[in-house]
Design a protein around this motif. Structure first.
Motif, mmCIF file in Angstrom:
data_model
loop_
_atom_site.group_PDB
_atom_site.id
_atom_site.type_symbol
_atom_site.label_atom_id
_atom_site.label_comp_id
_atom_site.label_asym_id
_atom_site.label_seq_id
_atom_site.Cartn_x
_atom_site.Cartn_y
_atom_site.Cartn_z
ATOM 1 N N GLU A 195 -57.397 27.913 2.894
ATOM 2 C CA GLU A 195 -55.573 27.264 3.988
ATOM 3 C C GLU A 195 -55.214 27.942 4.670
ATOM 4 O OE1 GLU A 195 -55.647 24.015 0.539
ATOM 5 O OE2 GLU A 195 -57.184 24.228 0.565
ATOM 6 N N ALA A 196 -55.098 29.352 4.147
ATOM 7 C CA ALA A 196 -54.609 30.414 5.122
ATOM 8 C C ALA A 196 -54.779 30.726 6.211
ATOM 9 C CB ALA A 196 -53.823 31.330 4.430
ATOM 10 N N VAL A 197 -56.263 30.437 6.396
ATOM 11 C CA VAL A 197 -56.829 30.685 7.339
ATOM 12 C C VAL A 197 -56.145 29.020 8.167
ATOM 13 C CG1 VAL A 197 -58.894 30.662 8.785
ATOM 14 C CG2 VAL A 197 -58.152 32.214 6.982
ATOM 15 N N LEU A 198 -56.520 27.676 8.061
ATOM 16 C CA LEU A 198 -55.941 26.512 8.770
ATOM 17 C C LEU A 198 -54.895 26.757 9.391
ATOM 18 C CD1 LEU A 198 -58.915 24.609 6.495
ATOM 19 C CD2 LEU A 198 -59.625 24.804 8.612
ATOM 20 N N THR A 199 -53.698 27.282 8.442
ATOM 21 C CA THR A 199 -52.345 26.751 8.604
ATOM 22 C C THR A 199 -52.368 28.040 10.041
ATOM 23 O OG1 THR A 199 -51.988 26.949 6.870
ATOM 24 C CG2 THR A 199 -50.548 27.472 7.996
ATOM 25 N N LEU A 200 -53.057 29.644 10.429
ATOM 26 C CA LEU A 200 -52.980 30.047 10.508
ATOM 27 C C LEU A 200 -53.973 29.865 12.257
ATOM 28 C CD1 LEU A 200 -54.166 33.230 9.049
ATOM 29 C CD2 LEU A 200 -51.432 32.783 10.616
ATOM 30 N N LEU A 201 -54.566 29.084 12.232
ATOM 31 C CA LEU A 201 -54.717 28.156 13.214
ATOM 32 C C LEU A 201 -54.586 26.701 13.779
ATOM 33 C CD1 LEU A 201 -58.919 27.754 12.279
ATOM 34 C CD2 LEU A 201 -57.824 28.624 14.181
ATOM 35 N N ALA A 202 -53.690 25.944 12.803
ATOM 36 C CA ALA A 202 -52.698 25.693 13.213
ATOM 37 C C ALA A 202 -51.826 25.972 14.225
ATOM 38 C CB ALA A 202 -51.520 24.139 11.966
ATOM 39 N N LEU A 203 -51.204 27.194 13.790
ATOM 40 C CA LEU A 203 -50.248 27.629 14.185
ATOM 41 C C LEU A 203 -50.828 28.351 15.783
ATOM 42 C CD1 LEU A 203 -48.584 29.376 11.949
ATOM 43 C CD2 LEU A 203 -47.873 28.267 12.775
ATOM 44 N N ARG A 204 -51.641 28.790 15.888
ATOM 45 C CA ARG A 204 -52.287 29.015 17.051
ATOM 46 C C ARG A 204 -52.568 28.439 18.244
ATOM 47 N NH1 ARG A 204 -58.273 30.785 17.320
ATOM 48 N NH2 ARG A 204 -58.707 28.520 17.346
ATOM 49 N N ASP A 205 -53.083 26.788 17.668
ATOM 50 C CA ASP A 205 -53.571 26.211 19.334
ATOM 51 C C ASP A 205 -52.378 24.693 18.449
ATOM 52 O OD1 ASP A 205 -55.864 27.465 18.896
ATOM 53 O OD2 ASP A 205 -56.614 25.732 17.723
ATOM 54 N N GLY A 206 -51.604 24.670 18.359
ATOM 55 C CA GLY A 206 -50.042 24.090 18.065
ATOM 56 C C GLY A 206 -50.671 22.914 18.147
ATOM 57 N N VAL A 207 -51.656 22.122 16.545
ATOM 58 C CA VAL A 207 -52.275 21.106 16.156
ATOM 59 C C VAL A 207 -51.942 21.184 14.541
ATOM 60 C CG1 VAL A 207 -54.618 20.028 15.478
ATOM 61 C CG2 VAL A 207 -53.799 21.130 17.461
#
Lengths: 264, 401
Positions: free
Chosen positions: B336-348
Motif C-alpha cells: 500500500e506504500a507503493v500504491l500510495t506512491l503510484l496514486a501520487l505519481r499518476d494523480g489518481v
C-alpha cells in the motif's frame, strides 16, 4: 564508522540455571545458585493473563519485568523492541500439526497468539504502553540486531527503550531445525545518558566482520549452544565481569563493537 | 510529539500482488478498479472464500545458487525483486555506497511457514520433516530477509520486523533511523507474505474471513479476503535522488488494548497518525490522500472511518485498496506504500473498490469511485494484531523540492 551511546539502567535474565545478572556473576565465579522455577513467574502480567499466556509471553514478560523494576522507570513510557529468533515454537508446532490433520479446528486464541509480536502485545496491554513497539528477528543474530535497533531508537528519539531477547525451547519436529533445547531470555532498559542511576554506559560501533567463537564455563556454553537468544551472553558476561569491551554479531557479516564503562 | 525529520528519497520501488507483476499492472488496476481477487484455490483443504493470489509463483523457481532458500515466500520475493529494474537499482547503490552501508529491513507476518506446514503434512516414518525440507534457515521468521540479503549481496544492518499487518510499514522507520544516525547510507525496505494454511484457517477460526470478495467500508461487509504480495523500496538521502518521491515521516504507536481487536476509539491509530504528521511537519489539511488500512473487518473499518472523520476535512480523499488486492497481511504496508506512491505519481485517487452500499459512518472524505486530481502529499495506514499501528507520509516526486 559512527557510534551510538546509551546507558543501561536495568537488566533481566532467565536461564536454565540463573535468574538475573547477579546469578550470572555468581555462576562465573563458580558459585552455585538456586535453580529458577520451572515456569517464569511473569509477575507483571495480570493473574488471568498469566494463567493462559503461552510460554513465549511468560518468558518475555518475566525478563522485561526484572529489567524495568531495576531501572525504576514506568513501563508505560518505554518504547519496546522485542526480539526472538523463532517466536513461540510450541504454538508453531501446534498450528502446523493441527493444520495437517484438521485445519478447520485451529484454535482462534492459539492463532492470534502465534503472531511474532504476541509477547510485546501482551506486555504493552499489561503495562498500558502506547509508545512504539516492535517484534524483530534475525536468525542467530537476533540479539545484536535488536540491540542495534534499541540503541537507534534511544539515539534518534532520545527516549528510554525496553529491549527483550528471548526464545523458548522447541517441541516436535521443529526441534531438529531450530535447535532450541532450553529457554533463555534477557531484557535491558537502555536510555539516553542522564543523571539517573545506571549499571553501565555502553558505546556501540558497527564494523564488517565476525565476532569469533566464545569460550565460557558451564553451563553458559550449553545455553549458547541451545538457544539463539543466549547470544546476548556476549554482552551479559562482560557486564557481569565488569569488563570494558564486548563484541556481538549484528548480522551475517557485521559486528557490533561495544565499549563498557561503569559508574563509580 | 516527535521532531520533524529530514525527508528521504524513495529512489526506486516495485510491487507484485494479485494485480500483477510490477508497477504498470498496479497502475492499470488502480485506474480501472480491476480486482485481483478469485475463489480460494490454494489451501490444502477446501475453504470457501476469496483470495488475492499472485499468478506465476509456481513457475518461477529460484536460481540454482539460491535453491537452498526454495519456498513459496522466497519465490515471491525473488519474483518481486525482478520487476521494474529494481535489482539493477540496488546493484548501482551497492557500487556507490558499499555492501556494508546498505541496510535491509523487511517485514513479514508468516515468512515461509508454508514450507513448515508442508513438512508437517509429509512427516516421515520417524516423525521428522521430509529430507527436502530439512533446511533450518527457512523454518524461522527471518527466512525472508536472510534470503534477500544473500540474493542482493547486502551486508549492512539486516532484520525482519514481524508485527503482523503493520510489519512492512514499520521498516521505513527502522531504515530512517539508521540513515539519520549515519549507520547506513541507503536501505532496501519492503516485505513479503504468501498465502498459506496458517493464515487462511487461522483468520477463519477468528471468524474474520468473508465468504465473498471483501467489501471494505461497506455497510454489509462480512470480513477480509486474504492476499499475498511482495514489495520493495530503496531509500536514500534526498540529494542522491532529488526528483524522486519522498518519505516525509512515519508514526508508530500501540493500542495497549487487545491482541486481535483494535482499540474502540482508535487510540493507537490516531497516535501513529499524529506522529507521522509531526515528523513530516504537516498539518492534517495538507494531506491530499490516505490509503486506509480498510480490511473489511467490522471493527477495523468502524474505528478507522471514525478516525478519518475526526482528523480530516473532505478535501483529504481516503480509500482502501484491499478490495483489489485482498489483505496481504505482513506485506500490506509495503504494497500500500507503493500504491500510495503510484496514486501520487499518476494523480489518481483509487476508488474504494468492492463497495455496494457505503457504510453511513464514512464521511465525505471517502472516494467511492476513482478520482483524478493533483496529489502532493499522501498517507498510508497499517494496523496489526497486538494493537500495533503504523502510518507513513509520502510526497510526490518534485512536490517538495
Amino acid at each position: 564508522m559512527s557510534g551510538l551511546q546509551v546507558t543501561i539502567e536495568g537488566i533481566g535474565l532467565w536461564a536454565a540455571q540463573a535468574t538475573g545478572l547477579d546469578d550470572l556473576a555468581r555462576l562465573l565465579d563458580g558459585i552455585d545458585v538456586a535453580a529458577p522455577a520451572a515456569r517464569p513467574p511473569a509477575a507483571m502480567l495480570p493473574a488471568n493473563e498469566r494463567r493462559r499466556a503461552p510460554e513465549s509471553v511468560l518468558l518475555a514478560a518475566e525478563v522485561a519485568g526484572q529489567a524495568v523494576a531495576q531501572s525504576g522507570r514506568d513501563a508505560a513510557e518505554l518504547a519496546c523492541v522485542f526480539t526472538s529468533s523463532h517466536g513461540d515454537q510450541g504454538i508453531t508446532d501446534y498450528l502446523c500439526a493441527t493444520l495437517a490433520s484438521a485445519p478447520t479446528e485451529v484454535s482462534p486464541t492459539k492463532f492470534h497468539n502465534s503472531v511474532h509480536n504476541a509477547p510485546v502485545g501482551y506486555w504493552t496491554i499489561a503495562s498500558g504502553c502506547h509508545a512504539a513497539s516492535t517484534a524483530l528477528c534475525a536468525h542467530r543474530e537476533s540479539f545484536g540486531a535488536g540491540l542495534l535497533e534499541a540503541a537507534c531508537l534511544v539515539a534518534a528519539e532520545r527516549r528510554p527503550v525496553l529491549l527483550v531477547c528471548s526464545d523458548v525451547a522447541t517441541s516436535g519436529p521443529l526441534t531438529e531445525m531450530a535447535g532450541c533445547t532450553l529457554a533463555f531470555g534477557t531484557a535491558m532498559v537502555v536510555a539516553p545518558a542522564s543523571g539517573r542511576p545506571s549499571l553501565a554506559r555502553l558505546g556501540l560501533q558497527l564494523a564488517p566482520g565476525h565476532p569469533g567463537e566464545v569460550a565460557w564455563p558451564a553451563p553458559l556454553q550449553a545455553w549458547h549452544d541451545g538457544n539463539p537468544a543466549a547470544d546476548a551472553l556476549r554482552l551479559l558476561v562482560p557486564l557481569a565481569r565488569r569488563a570494558s569491551a564486548a563484541v556481538a554479531a549484528a548480522g551475517p557479516g557485521l559486528t557490533l563493537h561495544m565499549q563498557l564503562e561503569y559508574p563509580a | 510529539m516527535p521532531d520533524r525529520i529530514a525527508p528521504l528519497a524513495v529512489s526506486a520501488f516495485t510491487t507484485t500482488s494479485a494485480l500483477g507483476h510490477g508497477l504498470a499492472a498496479h497502475a492499470h488496476a488502480l485506474a480501472g478498479e480491476v480486482s485481483g481477487l478469485r475463489p480460494n484455490d490454494i489451501s490444502s483443504a477446501p475453504l470457501p472464500c476469496w483470495i488475492g493470489r499472485v499468478d506465476g509463483v509456481e513457475d518461477a523457481p529460484l536460481p540454482a545458487d539460491l535453491a537452498g532458500w526454495e519456498c513459496r515466500n522466497n519465490r515471491l520475493a525473488w519474483l518481486g525483486l525482478g520487476q521494474d529494474g529494481f535489482l539493477a537499482r540496488v546493484e548501482a547503490a551497492r557500487t556507490r555506497y558499499g555492501a556494508h552501508r546498505i541496510a535491509l529491513m523487511l517485514g513479514t507476518s508468516t515468512a515461509s511457514i508454508g514450507a513448515t506446514e508442508e513438512g508437517y503434512r509429509r512427516l516421515d516414518a520417524d516423525g521428522r520433516l521430509p529430507a527436502d525440507l530439512r533446511r533450518p534457515a527457512i523454518h524461522a521468521p527471518h527466512s525472508l530477509s536472510a534470503f534477500v540479503a544473500e540474493a542482493l549481496g547486502l551486508q549492512g544492518p539486516c532484520l525482519t520486523v514481524s508485527t503482523a499487518c503493520s510489519s512492512s510499514a514499520k521498516v521505513f522507520a527502522n531504515a530512517e533511523r539508521l540513515i539519520r544516525l549515519g549507520l547506513a547510507d541507503a536501505a532496501v525496505v519492503g516485505g513479503v507474505d504468501t498465502l498459506c494454511d496458517s493464515v487462511l484457517f487461522g483468520f477463519n477460526a477468528l471468524e474474520l474471513v468473508s465468504p465473498e470478495p471483501c467489501r471494505p467500508f461497506d455497510a454489509r461487509r462480512r470480513g477480509i479476503s486474504i492476499g499475498e504480495a511482495a514489495g520493495f523500496a530503496l531509500l536514500e538521502r534526498v540529494d542522491a535522488a532529488p526528483g524522486a518521491p519522498q518519505l516525509l515521516g512515519y508514526g508508530e504507536a500501540t493500542d495497549a488494548h487487545h491482541m486481535s481487536t483494535p482499540h474502540p476509539e482508535g487510540l493507537g491509530a490516531e497516535l501513529a497518525l499524529r506522529e507521522a504528521l509531526a515528523r513530516a511537519g504537516l498539518a492534517a489539511d495538507q494531506v491530499d490522500y490516505i490509503n486506509l488500512h480498510g480490511t473489511a473487518s467490522l471493527k477495523n473499518d468502524e474505528v478507522e472511518a471514525a478516525l478519518v472523520g475526526r482528523a480530516f476535512g473532505e478535501r483529504t480523499r481516503a480509500s482502501s485498496t484491499k478490495g483489489l488486492t485482498g489483505h496481504t497481511l505482513g506485506a500490506a504496508g509495503i504494497l500500500e506504500a507503493v500504491l500510495t506512491l503510484l496514486a501520487l505519481r499518476d494523480g489518481v485517487v483509487p476508488g474504494n473498490a468492492g463497495v455496494q452500499t457505503p457504510d453511513p459512518a464514512c464521511g465525505a472524505s471517502f472516494a467511492w469511485q476513482t478520482e483524478r486530481r493533483e496529489l502532493r502529499v499522501a498517507l498510508s495506514n497499517s494496523f496489526g494484531f497486538g494493537g500495533n499501528n503504523a502510518c507513513l507520509a509520502f510526497a510526490r516526486g518534485g512536490a517538495t523540492a
